[in-house]
Design a protein around this motif. Structure first.
Motif, short mmCIF file in Angstrom:
data_model
loop_
_atom_site.label_atom_id
_atom_site.label_comp_id
_atom_site.label_asym_id
_atom_site.label_seq_id
_atom_site.Cartn_x
_atom_site.Cartn_y
_atom_site.Cartn_z
N PHE A 1 45.49 -28.04 39.91
CA PHE A 1 46.13 -28.41 41.17
C PHE A 1 45.99 -27.28 42.19
N ARG A 2 46.08 -26.04 41.74
CA ARG A 2 45.93 -24.92 42.68
C ARG A 2 44.51 -24.85 43.21
N ALA A 3 43.54 -25.17 42.35
CA ALA A 3 42.13 -25.13 42.78
C ALA A 3 41.85 -26.17 43.86
N PHE A 4 42.65 -27.23 43.89
CA PHE A 4 42.44 -28.29 44.88
C PHE A 4 43.54 -28.26 45.96
N ASP A 5 44.05 -27.04 46.19
CA ASP A 5 44.95 -26.77 47.31
C ASP A 5 46.26 -27.56 47.23
N LEU A 6 46.75 -27.74 46.02
CA LEU A 6 48.04 -28.40 45.82
C LEU A 6 48.99 -27.37 45.20
N ALA A 7 49.25 -26.34 45.98
CA ALA A 7 49.99 -25.18 45.47
C ALA A 7 51.42 -25.54 45.07
N GLN A 8 52.06 -26.41 45.83
CA GLN A 8 53.45 -26.75 45.53
C GLN A 8 53.57 -27.41 44.15
N GLN A 9 52.68 -28.35 43.87
CA GLN A 9 52.70 -28.99 42.56
C GLN A 9 52.33 -28.00 41.46
N ALA A 10 51.37 -27.13 41.75
CA ALA A 10 50.98 -26.12 40.76
C ALA A 10 52.15 -25.21 40.44
N ASP A 11 52.88 -24.77 41.46
CA ASP A 11 54.04 -23.91 41.24
C ASP A 11 55.08 -24.60 40.36
N ALA A 12 55.32 -25.88 40.65
CA ALA A 12 56.32 -26.62 39.87
C ALA A 12 55.89 -26.75 38.41
N GLN A 13 54.63 -26.97 38.19
CA GLN A 13 54.14 -27.11 36.82
C GLN A 13 54.23 -25.77 36.07
N GLU A 14 53.92 -24.68 36.75
CA GLU A 14 54.02 -23.38 36.11
C GLU A 14 55.47 -23.02 35.79
N MET A 15 56.36 -23.33 36.70
CA MET A 15 57.78 -23.04 36.47
C MET A 15 58.33 -23.85 35.31
N LEU A 16 57.95 -25.12 35.23
CA LEU A 16 58.40 -25.95 34.12
C LEU A 16 57.82 -25.45 32.80
N ALA A 17 56.56 -25.06 32.81
CA ALA A 17 55.94 -24.53 31.60
C ALA A 17 56.67 -23.29 31.11
N LEU A 18 57.03 -22.42 32.04
CA LEU A 18 57.75 -21.18 31.69
C LEU A 18 59.13 -21.50 31.11
N GLU A 19 59.80 -22.43 31.75
CA GLU A 19 61.14 -22.81 31.29
C GLU A 19 61.09 -23.42 29.89
N LEU A 20 60.14 -24.30 29.66
CA LEU A 20 60.02 -24.95 28.34
C LEU A 20 59.65 -23.95 27.26
N SER A 21 58.70 -23.09 27.56
CA SER A 21 58.25 -22.14 26.54
C SER A 21 59.33 -21.12 26.23
N ASP A 22 60.02 -20.63 27.25
CA ASP A 22 61.09 -19.65 27.02
C ASP A 22 62.22 -20.23 26.17
N HIS A 23 62.67 -21.43 26.52
CA HIS A 23 63.78 -22.04 25.79
C HIS A 23 63.37 -22.41 24.36
#
Length: 779
Positions: A555-577
Motif C-alpha cells: 500500500f505504501r508503494a502505491f501511495d496509500l500511506a494512511q492504509q499502510a500506517d494502519a496495517q503496520e500499527m495493527l500488526a505491531l499491536e497483534l504481535s506484541d500482545h
C-alpha cells in the motif's frame, strides 16, 4: 507433436475482444448436457491451391476439454482450466497442417459430468472453433459441423479413494471398447454421412461483453503443452509370460497366445506425467488393464523403499482397453497419467494378441531450467535435480499440488511453487495465472478460496493470507505495477475479514470460521491450529501480523500511506500482545494459545517472521524450536517458513543441516519429493520442492533488496559448505555468484550483477556495496 509451435496469440483479430463472435458454441442433441460423455466433432472444408494461406489462425475451446486434429494429425489439447467467468481458449495457426483440396478439422471432446475432477468447472458439453478473420471463417463451428457421441467409452477406476484410502479427485479412468470405436474418424476420407449435424447453442462472448453468458471467453495466458516420447526403462516383473527387455524398444513385438492371463510390471525408474500409448494388433475381445502407481504397496499398505517390489502389489488409477481384432490399434487415455510404475494385466480370448509397443508421451507446462547450482558436496546436486523434477511434474495448466491424487491448485502450495519458477526458470506466466485464479475465486466474505479452479467450495483463511504474500512476492521479484495494483482492494478485504475478528480484549484473533489449516501431522487430524475455532491462536494471529506488514509495503508503494500506517500499527499491536500472552520464559518457547498447554515450531516461526521477537531474542527462540523435539514439528510444507525464520534470525547457516528430510527421501528411493514424512500419501508434492528456491535464495543468498529486483542482496549462508556457485534469471538479466570459504570466517566471492543494477553483499555482519558487472570480494 510440438503443440507450442502453433500458438500465435499476438495476431488475434482485435474485434474478437470487444463483441460477440460469429461462430457458435455447438453441442449434440444426443446427450444429457451435464452428464458423462465423449464426442467426435468434425468438418470437411475445401481449399483450392490458389488460396492456401500462409497463416490460418483459429481460436478453439471446449467444455470440459478437447483434443484437436487437422487432417488426422494431432495439433493441440485444451483448454487451460479456469472458470465460467474466465473460460480460456487457445489460438492456433493450423496452416502447416492444411493441403490443397479437402481438409478435415476434428476434435475429440469430453465431459466427465459428475465424475469430473474437482479442479474442473463446467457448464455443459460444448465445443467452439472461431476463425480469426474472413479467411478462416469457413471452419467456424455451426450446424454444418458433424457430431457423433462415442459408445466406446465407459468410466472406470471409480473407487480410487477407497482402494488407496486417500483423497483422490482427478477423475475416472477410461475404458475403451475398440469394437465400438469410430476408428480413423479424424481423417478426411472417413465417411460421416450417418453422423448428426451439430446443435447450435449460442454465440461466444469475450470478457466484458455480452449478456446471459454461459461461458465468458479469455485468451490462454500460458504456453501450450508439448509432448515428447518417453520409453519405459525396464520390465521389473512378469507373471504368466516371459518378456525380453527388447520389447520396450518398440522393435520387438510381444505375442500373447489366446485364452491367457498374464501381467507385466513396467518401471519408468522415475515419476513422470505422460500419456501412455499402447499399440496392439489382433486380440479381438481381449481385455488389457493399465494400472498406474507412484510406488508399490506391501500387505500393510506401506510403500517402503520405492525401488523395491518384492512381496508388493500395485494399486491405483487404471484404464482398460478392449481390442477389436484389427492391426495397429492405439489406445491413449483422454488425460495424462502420473506414474512411476505401470502394470499391464492382460486377458486374451480366442484371438491371439500382439503387443506392438508401449511408451509414454511426456507432457506438462514447459518449464525451462535457466538457473545453476553447484557446491563441494555432490549430494546437494541430487536434491537440486529431484526438487526440479518435482516442480516440473506439479506444473500444468495450474500449479498442481500433486499430479497423481488431486491436480488442484492450492494457495499454500502455489506460493512456494511460484518462487521456484521465478528462481529456476524466470518464467512468471503460471504464477500470474495462479494469482488471477485465486483473485477470481473470492467469496462474498472477501476471502479467496483455498484451491481454485474448483467445483467444490473450500475456504482456508490462512491460504487467503498466503495469497497476499504471493502478490507481495510478485511485486518484489517482477516489475508490473499495473498487475499488482489491481489486487489492493481484494487484499484490503481479506485483511478486514481478519481485523473484524480480532478479540479486542486480548488483541489476538478470536474464533474463526472455515478450515483453519496450518500443517499436517500436527494439532489434530485436519492440521487445524489450536485456538483457531475457539479464538486466540498465536499461529494464526502472528501469520496475520506478518501478512499485514507485507500489505503495508504494497500500500505504501502505491501511495496509500494512511492504509499502510494502519496495517503496520495493527500488526505491531497483534504481535506484541500475542507474544506477551504466549511467550513462556521458563521454557523459552511461544505457546500455541495463551493457556500455554501446547507448543509448536509453527508458533515460534511466526513470532520471528512477524517481528514479534527482537533479533537478540529471536536467536535463542530459533535454537529452542530446532532442538526441542517434544513440541509440534513442521512437515515439508512449513519447512519453507522454518527456513525464512532462520534467515530472519540471522541463522541461515543452519539451513544446510536442515536438509536431512530430503536426504531421507532419496534413501527411500523417491525420485520426487513427498507430501509429508512417512507414511505419505503423495510421492510427488510441489511444496516439498522448496530446496530449488532455497539453494539460490538461502545458500547462495540471492534476494531482491528492492521491489522488482531493482536492487539485489547477496547474503550467502553456506553452512558447512566450502565452495558454492549459482546463477539465476532476474528481470534485468542473469545474476551469478561463486563463493569459496577462507578459514572459519573468511570468504572469496565473485559476483556478477546485470547492467544498471546495484546491490549489497552481506557476510558475517559486514556489508559491501555492489555495482553492475563483475566484482571480486575477499574478506
Amino acid at each position: 507433436m510440438n503443440q507450442a509451435a502453433g500458438q500465435v496469440p499476438t495476431k488475434v483479430n482485435p474485434q474478437l475482444f470487444k463483441s460477440s463472435w460469429p461462430a457458435f458454441w455447438i453441442t449434440t442433441n444426443d446427450a444429457q448436457q451435464r452428464e458423462y460423455g465423449i464426442y467426435h466433432f468434425r468438418k470437411v472444408f475445401l481449399l483450392p491451391a490458389s488460396v492456401i494461406p500462409k497463416s490460418f489462425l483459429i481460436h478453439v475451446t471446449a467444455d470440459n476439454r478437447y483434443r484437436l486434429f487437422v487432417n488426422g494429425k494431432p495439433v493441440c489439447s485444451g483448454p487451460a482450466r479456469g472458470d465460467l467467468f474466465n473460460w480460456f481458449y487457445e489460438t492456433i495457426d493450423i496452416a502447416p497442417y492444411l493441403t490443397e483440396g479437402e481438409n478435415t478439422i476434428a476434435a475429440l471432446v469430453w465431459n466427465m459430468g459428475t465424475l469430473a475432477p474437482v479442479a474442473q468447472v463446467s457448464n455443459q458439453t460444448a465445443f467452439l472453433v472461431q476463425g480469426n478473420s474472413a479467411t478462416e471463417k469457413m471452419v467456424n463451428t455451426d450446424a454444418s459441423w458433424k457430431v457423433k457421441k462415442s459408445t466406446a467409452y465407459t468410466p472406470c477406476s471409480l473407487d480410487n479413494g477407497e482402494r488407496l484410502k486417500a483423497y483422490m479427485v482427478v477423475g475416472p479412468g477410461d475404458q475403451v471398447d475398440g469394437r465400438q470405436y469410430a476408428w480413423d474418424w479424424e481423417k478426411t476420407d472417413y465417411d460421416d454421412v450417418s453422423w448428426s449435424n451439430a446443435e447450435e447453442i449460442t454465440h461466444p462472448e469475450p470478457i466484458g461483453y455480452g449478456t446471459d453468458n454461459r461461458w465468458t471467453l479469455a485468451p490462454r495466458s500460458i504456453p501450450l503443452f508439448t509432448e515428447h516420447l518417453l520409453r519405459f526403462l525396464t520390465i521389473r516383473r512378469t507373471n504368466g509370460i516371459k518378456v525380453n527387455q527388447d520389447f520396450l524398444t518398440g522393435k520387438k513385438p510381444l505375442k500373447v497366445p489366446s485364452n491367457q492371463r498374464l501381467s507385466i510390471l513396467l518401471d519408468q525408474k522415475t515419476m513422470t506425467a505422460a500419456y501412455p500409448e499402447l499399440i496392439i494388433s489382433g486380440g479381438k475381445g481381449a481385455k488389457i488393464k493399465l494400472t498406474y502407481s507412484e510406488a508399490l504397496f506391501d500387505k500393510q499398505g506401506d510403500k517402503g523403499n520405492r525401488n523395491e517390489i518384492d512381496h508388493k502389489e500395485i494399486k491405483g488409477n487404471y484404464d482398460v482397453f478392449i481390442p477389436d481384432g484389427e492391426n495397429n490399434r492405439k489406445f491413449r487415455p483422454l488425460w495424462f497419467r502420473a506414474y512411476r510404475y505401470v502394470q499391464l494385466d492382460i486377458m486374451t480370448a480366442d484371438d491371439p494378441l500382439i503387443l506392438n509397443d508401449i511408451y509414454g508421451m511426456k507432457t506438462g507446462y514447459p518449464l525451462q531450467m535457466n538457473a545453476t547450482f553447484s557446491s563441494n558436496e555432490h549430494s546437494l546436486q541430487e536434491i537440486w535435480k529431484t526438487a526440479w523434477h518435482t516442480a516440473q511434474l506439479c506444473a500444468g495448466d495450474l500449479y498442481y499440488d500433486t499430479p497423481y491424487y488431486e491436480q488442484l491448485q492450492y494457495t499454500g502450495d502455489s506460493r512456494i511453487q511460484a518462487l521456484i519458477s521465478l528462481y529456476t526458470s524466470g518464467d512468471d506466466r503460471l504464477m500470474r495465472k495462479a494469482i488471477l485464479d485465486f483473485y477470481h475465486s473470492r467469496t462474498p466474505e472477501g476471502l479467496t478460496q483455498g484451491r481454485y479452479p474448483s467445483n467444490r467450495l473450500q475456504i482456508i483463511p490462512t491460504f487467503s493470507l498466503f495469497w497476499i504474500s504471493m502478490v507481495h512476492d510478485y511485486w518484489m521479484h517482477r516489475r508490473d505495477d499495473a498487475f499488482v495494483k489491481q489486487f489492493l482492494p481484494a487484499i484490503n478485504e481479506i485483511n478486514e475479514w481478519f481485523r473484524s475478528r480480532v478479540d479486542q480484549k486480548k488483541k489476538m484473533l478470536g474464533p474463526l470460521t472455515w478450515w483453519n489449516f496450518v500443517d499436517w501431522d500436527n494439532f489434530n487430524g485436519w492440521g487445524t491450529a489450536p485456538g483457531a475455532d475457539d479464538g486466540n491462536s498465536s499461529i494464526l494471529t502472528l501469520q496475520y501480523a506478518y501478512t499485514l506488514n507485507q500489505s503495508a509495503e504494497l500500500f505504501r508503494a502505491f501511495d496509500l500511506a494512511q492504509q499502510a500506517d494502519a496495517q503496520e500499527m495493527l500488526a505491531l499491536e497483534l504481535s506484541d500482545h500475542t507474544y506477551w500472552y504466549c511467550y513462556n520464559p521458563s521454557n523459552g518457547l511461544v505457546a500455541d494459545t495463551p493457556e500455554q498447554k501446547s507448543y509448536s515450531q509453527h508458533a515460534g516461526i511466526w513470532a520471528i517472521l512477524s517481528g514479534a521477537v527482537p533479533l537478540q531474542e529471536a536467536q535463542p527462540l530459533m535454537q529452542k524450536i530446532l532442538d526441542d523435539k517434544s513440541i509440534g514439528q513442521v512437515t515439508f510444507f512449513y519447512r519453507f517458513y522454518l527456513t525464512q525464520a532462520l534467515k530472519k534470525a540471522e541463522m541461515g547457516d543452519l539451513y544446510y543441516k536442515e536438509l536431512k528430510p530430503w536426504r531421507d527421501m532419496l534413501k527411500l528411493g523417491l525420485t520426487t519429493f513427498a507430501e509429508k514424512p512417512e507414511p505419505t500419501r503423495s510421492d510427488c508434492h510441489a511444496w516439498s520442492a522448496s530446496p530449488d528456491y532455497d539453494f539460490l535464495a538461502t545458500i547462495c543468498g540471492i534476494m531482491p533488496e528492492a521491489s522488482g529486483f531493482r536492487k539485489i542482496l547477496i547474503k550467502p549462508a553456506l553452512g558447512e559448505l566450502t565452495e558454492v556457485s549459482g546463477s539465476m534469471p532476474t528481470p534485468s538479466g542473469k545474476v551469478s555468484v561463486q563463493f569459496k570459504r577462507i578459514g572459519k570466517n573468511g570468504i572469496h566471492a565473485e559476483i556478477l550483477l546485470p547492467d544498471q543494477v546495484s546491490g549489497t553483499f552481506s557476510w558475517k555482519g559486514k556489508e559491501i556495496k555492489l555495482r553492475a558487472g563483475t566484482q571480486i570480494i575477499t574478506i
